[in-house]
Design a protein around this motif. Structure first.
Motif, PDB file in Angstrom:
ATOM      1  N   TYR A  26       0.838  -1.201   0.000  1.00  0.00           N
ATOM      2  CA  TYR A  26       0.000   0.000   0.000  1.00  0.00           C
ATOM      3  C   TYR A  26       0.876   1.256   0.000  1.00  0.00           C
ATOM      4  CZ  TYR A  26      -3.483   3.437   1.400  1.00  0.00           C
ATOM      5  OH  TYR A  26      -4.303   4.541   1.430  1.00  0.00           O
ATOM      6  N   SER A  27       1.899   1.276   0.861  1.00  0.00           N
ATOM      7  CA  SER A  27       2.740   2.472   0.977  1.00  0.00           C
ATOM      8  C   SER A  27       3.476   2.774  -0.333  1.00  0.00           C
ATOM      9  CB  SER A  27       3.731   2.322   2.126  1.00  0.00           C
ATOM     10  OG  SER A  27       4.551   1.186   1.920  1.00  0.00           O
ATOM     11  N   THR A  58       2.930   6.162  -2.478  1.00  0.00           N
ATOM     12  CA  THR A  58       4.065   7.014  -2.837  1.00  0.00           C
ATOM     13  C   THR A  58       4.072   7.304  -4.336  1.00  0.00           C
ATOM     14  OG1 THR A  58       5.395   6.207  -0.997  1.00  0.00           O
ATOM     15  CG2 THR A  58       6.593   7.177  -2.859  1.00  0.00           C
TER      16      THR A  58
END
Length: 121
Positions: free
Chosen positions: A39-40, A44
């Motif tokens: 997810y991160s 980003t």
């Protein structure tokens, strides 16, 4: 115009395919059906696409809804323009490209020229 990276293209592909704004969670869930993606990492890259001007975003609760600024067709056209621009002999590169087109693609090109109000014999 810069070519998109793999994950950038994947994110935009999801949004183009759906034809609607989407959250990072929706995009991650779709990508994860094909391969694992954090997810991160997707968040980003979506933020990078937003900062580059490829996406707009609007707050929905605590999440952002992302929307592409350009269509898939506009992106493809820009890539073709860049490819032609890389040649020292643009007309020759264009002729080489057209020679390899299918009959259906030539018909579509003729129609596009008519629509753009260009002379087609």
């Amino acid at each position: 115009m810069r070519w998109l990276g793999d994950l950038e293209a994947e994110i935009l592909d999801c949004l183009w395919k759906w034809g609607r704004p989407a959250t990072v969670r929706e995009i991650v869930d779709d990508i994860n059906t094909r391969r694992p993606s954090a997810y991160s990492t997707v968040m980003t890259v979506a933020t990078i696409l937003y900062n580059k001007g490829w996406l707009t975003r609007e707050k929905q609760g605590r999440a952002w809804l992302y929307t592409p600024v350009r269509s898939r067709e506009a992106y493809s056209a820009a890539l073709m323009e860049d490819a032609l621009g890389a040649s020292e002999d643009r007309p020759a590169a264009l002729a080489y490209f057209v020679e390899r087109m299918t009959d259906e693609e030539v018909a579509a090109l003729r129609e596009a020229l008519k629509t753009a109000d260009r002379t087609v014999e």
